[in-house]
Scaffold this motif. Sequence first.
Motif, PDB file in Angstrom:
ATOM      1  N   PRO A  53       0.941  -1.144  -0.223  1.00  0.00           N
ATOM      2  CA  PRO A  53       0.037  -0.216   0.015  1.00  0.00           C
ATOM      3  C   PRO A  53       0.832   1.381  -0.145  1.00  0.00           C
ATOM      4  CG  PRO A  53      -0.655  -1.647   1.627  1.00  0.00           C
ATOM      5  CD  PRO A  53       0.593  -1.947   1.159  1.00  0.00           C
ATOM      6  N   SER A  54       0.282   2.225  -0.637  1.00  0.00           N
ATOM      7  CA  SER A  54       0.949   3.649  -0.714  1.00  0.00           C
ATOM      8  C   SER A  54       0.814   4.274   0.791  1.00  0.00           C
ATOM      9  CB  SER A  54       0.257   4.381  -1.757  1.00  0.00           C
ATOM     10  OG  SER A  54       0.417   3.686  -2.941  1.00  0.00           O
ATOM     11  N   GLN A  55       1.896   4.900   1.192  1.00  0.00           N
ATOM     12  CA  GLN A  55       1.858   5.577   2.294  1.00  0.00           C
ATOM     13  C   GLN A  55       0.972   6.894   2.382  1.00  0.00           C
ATOM     14  OE1 GLN A  55       5.865   6.291   4.514  1.00  0.00           O
ATOM     15  NE2 GLN A  55       6.766   4.964   2.842  1.00  0.00           N
ATOM     16  N   ILE A  56       1.005   7.496   0.959  1.00  0.00           N
ATOM     17  CA  ILE A  56       0.107   8.616   0.816  1.00  0.00           C
ATOM     18  C   ILE A  56      -0.693   8.522  -0.544  1.00  0.00           C
ATOM     19  CG2 ILE A  56      -0.132  11.119   0.247  1.00  0.00           C
ATOM     20  CD1 ILE A  56       2.807  11.380   1.657  1.00  0.00           C
ATOM     21  N   THR A  57      -1.716   8.410  -0.470  1.00  0.00           N
ATOM     22  CA  THR A  57      -2.742   7.995  -1.731  1.00  0.00           C
ATOM     23  C   THR A  57      -2.681   9.011  -2.535  1.00  0.00           C
ATOM     24  OG1 THR A  57      -4.858   8.606  -0.687  1.00  0.00           O
ATOM     25  CG2 THR A  57      -4.171   6.464  -0.187  1.00  0.00           C
ATOM     26  N   GLY A  58      -3.175   8.741  -3.620  1.00  0.00           N
ATOM     27  CA  GLY A  58      -3.241   9.696  -4.888  1.00  0.00           C
ATOM     28  C   GLY A  58      -4.516  10.978  -4.494  1.00  0.00           C
ATOM     29  N   GLY A 148       3.509  10.699 -10.852  1.00  0.00           N
ATOM     30  CA  GLY A 148       2.239  11.689 -10.738  1.00  0.00           C
ATOM     31  C   GLY A 148       2.052  12.205  -9.298  1.00  0.00           C
ATOM     32  N   HIS A 149       2.399  11.591  -8.364  1.00  0.00           N
ATOM     33  CA  HIS A 149       2.594  12.129  -6.900  1.00  0.00           C
ATOM     34  C   HIS A 149       3.516  13.153  -6.808  1.00  0.00           C
ATOM     35  CE1 HIS A 149      -0.158   8.695  -5.496  1.00  0.00           C
ATOM     36  NE2 HIS A 149       0.105   9.079  -4.380  1.00  0.00           N
ATOM     37  N   SER A 150       4.724  13.059  -7.481  1.00  0.00           N
ATOM     38  CA  SER A 150       5.573  13.818  -7.390  1.00  0.00           C
ATOM     39  C   SER A 150       5.434  15.476  -8.104  1.00  0.00           C
ATOM     40  CB  SER A 150       7.209  13.517  -7.992  1.00  0.00           C
ATOM     41  OG  SER A 150       7.410  12.425  -7.133  1.00  0.00           O
ATOM     42  N   SER A 151       4.987  15.154  -9.277  1.00  0.00           N
ATOM     43  CA  SER A 151       4.387  16.624 -10.025  1.00  0.00           C
ATOM     44  C   SER A 151       3.448  17.202  -9.605  1.00  0.00           C
ATOM     45  CB  SER A 151       3.960  15.904 -11.541  1.00  0.00           C
ATOM     46  OG  SER A 151       2.949  15.176 -11.637  1.00  0.00           O
ATOM     47  N   ALA A 152       2.178  16.411  -9.064  1.00  0.00           N
ATOM     48  CA  ALA A 152       1.366  17.279  -8.320  1.00  0.00           C
ATOM     49  C   ALA A 152       1.754  17.854  -7.127  1.00  0.00           C
ATOM     50  CB  ALA A 152       0.082  16.051  -7.953  1.00  0.00           C
ATOM     51  N   TRP A 199       7.168  19.206   2.340  1.00  0.00           N
ATOM     52  CA  TRP A 199       6.193  18.307   2.097  1.00  0.00           C
ATOM     53  C   TRP A 199       6.396  17.645   0.665  1.00  0.00           C
ATOM     54  CZ3 TRP A 199       2.847  15.290   3.999  1.00  0.00           C
ATOM     55  CH2 TRP A 199       1.782  14.707   3.110  1.00  0.00           C
ATOM     56  N   ALA A 200       6.696  18.300  -0.342  1.00  0.00           N
ATOM     57  CA  ALA A 200       6.757  17.577  -1.773  1.00  0.00           C
ATOM     58  C   ALA A 200       7.863  16.706  -1.796  1.00  0.00           C
ATOM     59  CB  ALA A 200       6.882  19.073  -2.799  1.00  0.00           C
ATOM     60  N   VAL A 201       8.948  17.033  -1.074  1.00  0.00           N
ATOM     61  CA  VAL A 201      10.240  16.139  -1.244  1.00  0.00           C
ATOM     62  C   VAL A 201       9.661  14.873  -0.581  1.00  0.00           C
ATOM     63  CG1 VAL A 201      12.393  15.835  -0.141  1.00  0.00           C
ATOM     64  CG2 VAL A 201      11.849  17.869  -1.459  1.00  0.00           C
ATOM     65  N   TYR A 202       8.933  15.015   0.607  1.00  0.00           N
ATOM     66  CA  TYR A 202       8.671  13.730   1.596  1.00  0.00           C
ATOM     67  C   TYR A 202       7.637  13.004   0.765  1.00  0.00           C
ATOM     68  CZ  TYR A 202       5.988  11.084   4.772  1.00  0.00           C
ATOM     69  OH  TYR A 202       5.571  10.105   5.566  1.00  0.00           O
ATOM     70  N   VAL A 203       6.610  13.562  -0.266  1.00  0.00           N
ATOM     71  CA  VAL A 203       5.598  12.794  -1.068  1.00  0.00           C
ATOM     72  C   VAL A 203       6.576  12.082  -1.916  1.00  0.00           C
ATOM     73  CG1 VAL A 203       4.064  12.993  -2.831  1.00  0.00           C
ATOM     74  CG2 VAL A 203       3.863  14.417  -0.851  1.00  0.00           C
ATOM     75  N   ALA A 204       7.740  12.839  -2.421  1.00  0.00           N
ATOM     76  CA  ALA A 204       8.430  12.094  -3.520  1.00  0.00           C
ATOM     77  C   ALA A 204       9.401  10.742  -2.952  1.00  0.00           C
ATOM     78  CB  ALA A 204       9.691  13.083  -4.132  1.00  0.00           C
ATOM     79  N   VAL A 205       9.893  11.139  -1.710  1.00  0.00           N
ATOM     80  CA  VAL A 205      10.787  10.145  -1.110  1.00  0.00           C
ATOM     81  C   VAL A 205       9.601   8.779  -0.749  1.00  0.00           C
ATOM     82  CG1 VAL A 205      11.856   9.457   1.056  1.00  0.00           C
ATOM     83  CG2 VAL A 205      12.261  11.509   0.083  1.00  0.00           C
ATOM     84  N   THR A 206       8.524   9.059  -0.345  1.00  0.00           N
ATOM     85  CA  THR A 206       7.524   7.919  -0.048  1.00  0.00           C
ATOM     86  C   THR A 206       7.359   7.146  -1.355  1.00  0.00           C
ATOM     87  OG1 THR A 206       5.460   9.071  -0.595  1.00  0.00           O
ATOM     88  CG2 THR A 206       6.506   9.342   1.733  1.00  0.00           C
ATOM     89  N   ARG A 207       7.398   7.805  -2.590  1.00  0.00           N
ATOM     90  CA  ARG A 207       7.132   6.746  -3.902  1.00  0.00           C
ATOM     91  C   ARG A 207       8.318   5.970  -4.041  1.00  0.00           C
ATOM     92  NH1 ARG A 207       2.267   6.599  -4.178  1.00  0.00           N
ATOM     93  NH2 ARG A 207       2.331   6.091  -6.246  1.00  0.00           N
ATOM     94  N   GLU A 209      10.193   4.715  -1.422  1.00  0.00           N
ATOM     95  CA  GLU A 209       9.970   3.707  -0.221  1.00  0.00           C
ATOM     96  C   GLU A 209       8.937   2.659  -0.681  1.00  0.00           C
ATOM     97  OE1 GLU A 209      11.336   6.693   3.305  1.00  0.00           O
ATOM     98  OE2 GLU A 209       9.275   6.229   2.896  1.00  0.00           O
ATOM     99  N   ASP A 210       7.872   3.049  -1.254  1.00  0.00           N
ATOM    100  CA  ASP A 210       6.773   2.164  -1.533  1.00  0.00           C
ATOM    101  C   ASP A 210       6.899   1.271  -2.841  1.00  0.00           C
ATOM    102  OD1 ASP A 210       5.427   3.344   0.645  1.00  0.00           O
ATOM    103  OD2 ASP A 210       4.348   4.630  -0.508  1.00  0.00           O
ATOM    104  N   TYR A 211       8.099   1.552  -3.612  1.00  0.00           N
ATOM    105  CA  TYR A 211       8.362   0.822  -4.660  1.00  0.00           C
ATOM    106  C   TYR A 211       7.443   1.159  -5.879  1.00  0.00           C
ATOM    107  CZ  TYR A 211      11.239  -1.886  -1.723  1.00  0.00           C
ATOM    108  OH  TYR A 211      12.515  -2.163  -0.667  1.00  0.00           O
TER     109      TYR A 211
END
Length: 280
Positions: A53-58, A148-152, A199-207, A209-211
């Motif tokens: 599962p994603s840590q942060i959903t779309g 898409g998570h990172s660009s958004a 926050w944006a960097v954190y989102v990118a890192v989780t992507r 980590e979540d493979y």
Amino acid sequence: MSSINLKQFALSYLTDWSVVAAFWILSELANHLPVFERDFSLSDTLISHPHKPSQITGTVNHFIALLVPAAILLVASLLQRSFFAFHNGLLALLAGRGMARLFTNVLKARVGRLRPDFLARCKWNEIAQKCTGKAATVLDGRKSFPSGHSSAAFAGMAFLSFWLAGQTAGWCFQVPVPAASIRSSRLARLSVTLMPLCWAVYVAVTRLEDYRHHKEDVLAGAAIGIVCAAVYLAFWPSPLSVRSFASHTYGQPRQLHEGDERRRGTFDMELTRLEDDMDA
């Protein structure tokens, strides 16, 4: 604002809002484009990570990147009693987000890069010689580039950083600051403007980590978001220019700022002309 002025205001921004609407409509259509089905190897370690599962959903990422900047704009505009500031801020925010979403969805379909967890999604069947996983999950597994998570996240948060820098002169160190007060801290101003990007960097890192993405996907998504967020400059003065903070319209939309500069320029020319007449 009189009815005539309101009509002129609406007409002057009609094209801008039409373009923004086109960005969002086209981005949704692009989300349904046929995806390039890239060949793969069952021994490819880059796509053999587990699916989790994603840590942060779309949905969460989308609303944070949109509603947080919009809420801050609304509060600031209410304090300034400026509908125009909120309008231009929201217009720039939606334009950047829509543009980033369009570019991202088109590239996802055209590139068709496999996600790091693609094989877990695929559930390859040796006898049938095909993927037996859920069709929608497998299809989404072919949309790794760009993120898409990172660009958004970067489109929304980079816009907010630009706006905060325009309000605080946090990126323009030549601007004088009040002496002996909390507001005189340049480091505090700079830190405030960079907080959204954290926050944006954190989102990118989780992507990662979540493979869900390869590092190139995340970097490309971040670049798309930042570039699209720069549409801020179409409606607001540059947060890097000293001239942006040289008038009483400091922190206001470009149209008000440029109008004030024209008035100041006319006044200065009139003073110069008067002085020349007196000298003669």
